[in-house]
Design a protein around this motif. Structure first.
Motif, PDB file in Angstrom:
ATOM      1  N   ASP A 208       1.008  -1.166   0.072  1.00 36.88           N
ATOM      2  CA  ASP A 208      -0.015  -0.060  -0.043  1.00 36.88           C
ATOM      3  C   ASP A 208       1.052   1.276  -0.042  1.00 36.88           C
ATOM      4  O   ASP A 208       1.963   1.346   0.637  1.00 36.88           O
ATOM      5  CB  ASP A 208      -0.724  -0.012   1.227  1.00 36.88           C
ATOM      6  CG  ASP A 208      -1.781   1.133   1.601  1.00 36.88           C
ATOM      7  OD1 ASP A 208      -1.854   1.783   0.700  1.00 36.88           O
ATOM      8  OD2 ASP A 208      -2.308   1.397   2.821  1.00 36.88           O
ATOM      9  N   LYS A 210       1.366   4.821   1.433  1.00 34.41           N
ATOM     10  CA  LYS A 210       0.478   5.746   2.405  1.00 34.41           C
ATOM     11  C   LYS A 210       0.591   7.156   2.301  1.00 34.41           C
ATOM     12  O   LYS A 210      -0.023   7.914   2.320  1.00 34.41           O
ATOM     13  CB  LYS A 210       0.986   5.392   3.533  1.00 34.41           C
ATOM     14  CG  LYS A 210       0.588   3.918   4.135  1.00 34.41           C
ATOM     15  CD  LYS A 210      -0.732   3.873   4.887  1.00 34.41           C
ATOM     16  CE  LYS A 210      -1.357   2.643   5.406  1.00 34.41           C
ATOM     17  NZ  LYS A 210      -0.659   1.729   5.995  1.00 34.41           N
ATOM     18  N   GLY A 222      -4.801   7.592   3.711  1.00 34.73           N
ATOM     19  CA  GLY A 222      -5.623   6.332   3.925  1.00 34.73           C
ATOM     20  C   GLY A 222      -5.105   5.360   2.973  1.00 34.73           C
ATOM     21  O   GLY A 222      -5.227   4.219   3.181  1.00 34.73           O
ATOM     22  N   TYR A 265      -5.604  -8.498   9.260  1.00 34.40           N
ATOM     23  CA  TYR A 265      -4.766  -7.662   8.386  1.00 34.40           C
ATOM     24  C   TYR A 265      -3.432  -7.203   9.062  1.00 34.40           C
ATOM     25  O   TYR A 265      -3.684  -6.296  10.100  1.00 34.40           O
ATOM     26  CB  TYR A 265      -5.681  -6.526   7.688  1.00 34.40           C
ATOM     27  CG  TYR A 265      -4.980  -5.408   7.340  1.00 34.40           C
ATOM     28  CD1 TYR A 265      -3.529  -5.005   7.512  1.00 34.40           C
ATOM     29  CD2 TYR A 265      -5.683  -4.393   6.464  1.00 34.40           C
ATOM     30  CE1 TYR A 265      -3.120  -3.854   6.859  1.00 34.40           C
ATOM     31  CE2 TYR A 265      -5.238  -3.293   5.661  1.00 34.40           C
ATOM     32  CZ  TYR A 265      -3.773  -2.986   6.040  1.00 34.40           C
ATOM     33  OH  TYR A 265      -3.102  -2.032   5.528  1.00 34.40           O
ATOM     34  N   ASN A 281      -5.060  -4.777  11.559  1.00 39.52           N
ATOM     35  CA  ASN A 281      -6.600  -4.319  11.564  1.00 39.52           C
ATOM     36  C   ASN A 281      -7.429  -5.420  11.498  1.00 39.52           C
ATOM     37  O   ASN A 281      -7.175  -6.422  10.956  1.00 39.52           O
ATOM     38  CB  ASN A 281      -6.818  -3.424  10.084  1.00 39.52           C
ATOM     39  CG  ASN A 281      -5.817  -1.983  10.101  1.00 39.52           C
ATOM     40  OD1 ASN A 281      -5.898  -1.272  11.164  1.00 39.52           O
ATOM     41  ND2 ASN A 281      -5.202  -1.987   9.024  1.00 39.52           N
ATOM     42  N   ARG A 283     -10.247  -5.804   9.527  1.00 40.26           N
ATOM     43  CA  ARG A 283     -11.076  -5.760   8.414  1.00 40.26           C
ATOM     44  C   ARG A 283     -10.161  -5.681   7.070  1.00 40.26           C
ATOM     45  O   ARG A 283      -8.827  -5.678   7.248  1.00 40.26           O
ATOM     46  CB  ARG A 283     -11.767  -4.432   8.371  1.00 40.26           C
ATOM     47  CG  ARG A 283     -10.558  -3.381   8.679  1.00 40.26           C
ATOM     48  CD  ARG A 283     -10.922  -2.070   8.493  1.00 40.26           C
ATOM     49  NE  ARG A 283      -9.821  -1.115   8.802  1.00 40.26           N
ATOM     50  CZ  ARG A 283      -8.622  -0.868   8.180  1.00 40.26           C
ATOM     51  NH1 ARG A 283      -8.951  -1.332   6.826  1.00 40.26           N
ATOM     52  NH2 ARG A 283      -7.940  -0.105   8.615  1.00 40.26           N
ATOM     53  N   GLY A 285      -8.296  -4.153   3.895  1.00 35.43           N
ATOM     54  CA  GLY A 285      -7.658  -2.851   3.632  1.00 35.43           C
ATOM     55  C   GLY A 285      -8.134  -2.101   2.546  1.00 35.43           C
ATOM     56  O   GLY A 285      -8.764  -2.710   1.663  1.00 35.43           O
ATOM     57  N   ASP A 286      -8.065  -0.736   2.530  1.00 33.62           N
ATOM     58  CA  ASP A 286      -8.420  -0.063   1.459  1.00 33.62           C
ATOM     59  C   ASP A 286      -7.097   0.998   0.972  1.00 33.62           C
ATOM     60  O   ASP A 286      -6.949   1.770   1.940  1.00 33.62           O
ATOM     61  CB  ASP A 286      -9.563   0.940   1.824  1.00 33.62           C
ATOM     62  CG  ASP A 286     -10.633   1.566   0.898  1.00 33.62           C
ATOM     63  OD1 ASP A 286      -9.701   1.437  -0.397  1.00 33.62           O
ATOM     64  OD2 ASP A 286     -11.471   1.713   0.651  1.00 33.62           O
ATOM     65  N   GLU A 288      -5.947  -2.098  -0.408  1.00 30.79           N
ATOM     66  CA  GLU A 288      -5.598  -3.426  -0.621  1.00 30.79           C
ATOM     67  C   GLU A 288      -6.593  -4.446  -1.471  1.00 30.79           C
ATOM     68  O   GLU A 288      -6.454  -5.105  -2.147  1.00 30.79           O
ATOM     69  CB  GLU A 288      -5.192  -4.060   0.577  1.00 30.79           C
ATOM     70  CG  GLU A 288      -3.833  -3.592   0.743  1.00 30.79           C
ATOM     71  CD  GLU A 288      -3.842  -2.405   2.075  1.00 30.79           C
ATOM     72  OE1 GLU A 288      -4.862  -1.856   1.984  1.00 30.79           O
ATOM     73  OE2 GLU A 288      -3.015  -2.273   2.779  1.00 30.79           O
TER      74      GLU A 288
HETATM   75  N1  GLY Z   1      -4.639   0.586   3.394  1.00 29.16           N
HETATM   76  C1  GLY Z   1      -4.708   1.031   4.893  1.00 29.16           C
HETATM   77  C2  GLY Z   1      -5.836   0.577   5.425  1.00 29.16           C
HETATM   78  O1  GLY Z   1      -6.670   0.011   4.932  1.00 29.16           O
HETATM   79  O2  GLY Z   1      -5.914   0.599   6.939  1.00 29.16           O
END
Ligand code: GLY
Ligand code: AMP
Length: 427
Positions: A208, A210, A222, A265, A281, A283, A285-286, A288
């Motif tokens: 990712d 950042k 994000g 995650y 995390n 959940r 990823g966003d 990902e």
């Molecule tokens: N890509 C970082 C997140 O979802 O926390």
């Protein structure tokens, strides 16, 4: 006979759009609240997640995208009603809801992580900071949408940030407790695994991006883009990464009596002294998810249902490569502005001139006139993803697609997966 009831996806971003597209291959999808770019894939109920009536939807499966409803116990409520859910209960979601909880759990499970201290007092935090060497890493303890982290070599900036966060002005209640961490250097990797409470299935490692700007400059966001797989990690290394970082956590959850059914995650730094966890995390990823899901074959409704039921079986591993480039609003992340029309998209929200392997996932778009153009709402606006046989092919396709899309003040990085595609060439 197959279950024709819909799957409910909770959330409104690019991640949820990617979930909706992947799940819609095998079932109708409804989404709360969703966004207008999903209309051709899913039926959206534009209500706030906190107004969601868990009894209102007769669905076969619920997939919860964002962390906040997980931390608030939405999965527990739904399971209480007999629903099958992909997403941990409030107990497991503390992993993301509190960095202190996460750090203590990782220490107890002997998962390697950066050294740290937790503080509510400015004086104690500043004293600890003096004992650290650069880069200095200051994090808010609670949820701050990936934006509560400062990494800096400048001790004066670090001191100011400690004071800002602890005085509760920059991040409100989430900031009144902070974690100061040992700064790590190395390759960053997002390792996501699906967990049914006991077993895990790891997805291919993703990277990712950042920082806002090319060359990893500018503020943390994000996430401005992602790709998978990572040529710097050999497939056989993935099993050992899972064994040192994710598996011990699952065992720790079992010991605590936490039945964790959802996504784990791990944000990892591959340092010269081995992998270390930066964060966990609870959940997907966003962004990902926007690269991981398009590569997963098979029936994801069935797979997620098995995880929700605690019955994970063998899963077909992903093949191919994917690259995602995020198009962000002007002013993002500090003060995003919206309202400008987006050109290059057709009425279904996809490229007006479709390209092979490309999907446009919507995140921060609005469409006030259902016949009119999509407009920028703010934040991360679109997550443009391309799949291909190689990173190089996916990268060429994605930037070709990005060149078709425009809005005033559009921000994006031109170096997503650049080094990785070069490394892939070298084999
Ligand atoms: N890509 C970082 C997140 O979802 O926390
Ligand atoms: P987090 O929200 O905890 O993932 O942090 C956001 C970003 O800050 C990470 O993706 C890293 O790029 C960076 N970061 C976080 N913790 C550290 C650390 N201990 N050392 C170096 N960089 C870090």
């Amino acid at each position: 006979m197959s279950d024709r009831r819909p799957v409910l996806v909770v959330g409104s971003g690019g991640r949820e759009h990617a979930l909706a597209v992947a799940l819609a291959r095998n079932a109708p999808v409804v989404v709360v609240p969703g966004n207008p770019g999903m209309a051709s894939t899913a039926h959206a109920f534009p209500i706030s997640v906190s107004d969601l009536d868990p009894t209102a939807h007769d669905v076969q499966l619920v997939v919860i995208g964002p962390e906040a409803p997980l931390v608030d116990g939405l999965a527990d409520q739904l399971r209480g009603l007999g629903r099958v859910v992909l997403g941990p209960g409030a107990d497991g979601a503390q992993l993301e809801g509190s960095k202190t909880f996460m750090k203590e759990l990782l220490d107890a499970a002997h998962v390697p992580t950066a050294g740290f201290g937790t503080f509510t007092s400015v004086a104690e935090a500043l004293e600890f900071l003096e004992t650290m060497s650069p880069p200095y890493v200051i994090k808010t303890d609670g949820l701050a949408s990936g934006k509560g982290v400062l990494v800096t070599d400048d001790v004066a900036e670090a001191r100011d940030d400690v004071i800002d966060k602890l005085m509760g002005e920059s991040f409100g209640a989430a900031g009144r407790r902070i974690v100061i961490e040992e700064g790590l250097t190395g390759i960053e990797c997002s390792l996501l695994a699906l967990c049914d409470g006991k077993r895990v299935f790891a997805l291919t490692p993703a990277q990712d991006f950042k920082r806002l700007m090319d060359g990893d400059l500018g503020p943390n966001t994000g996430g401005m883009g992602a790709y998978t797989p990572m040529p710097s990690i050999r497939p056989e290394e993935v099993a050992s990464l899972v064994a040192t970082t994710i598996q011990p956590l699952v065992s720790a959850f079992i010991d605590l009596g936490i039945d964790y059914r959802g996504v784990l995650y791990a944000g990892l730094m591959l340092t010269s002294s081995g992998p270390k966890v930066l964060e966990f995390n609870a959940r997907f990823g966003d962004p990902e998810t926007e690269v991981l899901l398009p590569l997963l074959q098979g029936n994801l409704v069935e797979l997620f249902t098995k995880i929700g039921n605690g019955e994970l079986e063998d899963v077909q591993p992903a093949t191919g490569a994917a690259v995602c480039v995020v198009l962000a609003a002007p002013g993002y992340p500090e003060a995003p502005r919206g309202g400008m029309p987006i050109s290059g998209l057709g009425p279904d929200g996809q490229l007006a001139n479709p390209r092979e392997g490309v999907t446009v996932f919507h995140s921060g778009t609005v469409r006030p006139d259902p016949e009119g153009p999509f407009l920028v709402k703010g934040g991360r606006v679109l997550a443009v993803t391309a799949v291909g046989a190689s990173l190089r092919e996916a990268r060429t396709r994605v930037y070709d697609a990005v060149a078709q899309i425009h809005f005033d003040g559009m921000q994006y990085r031109t170096d997503i997966a650049l080094e990785a595609a070069q490394r892939e060439e070298l084999g």
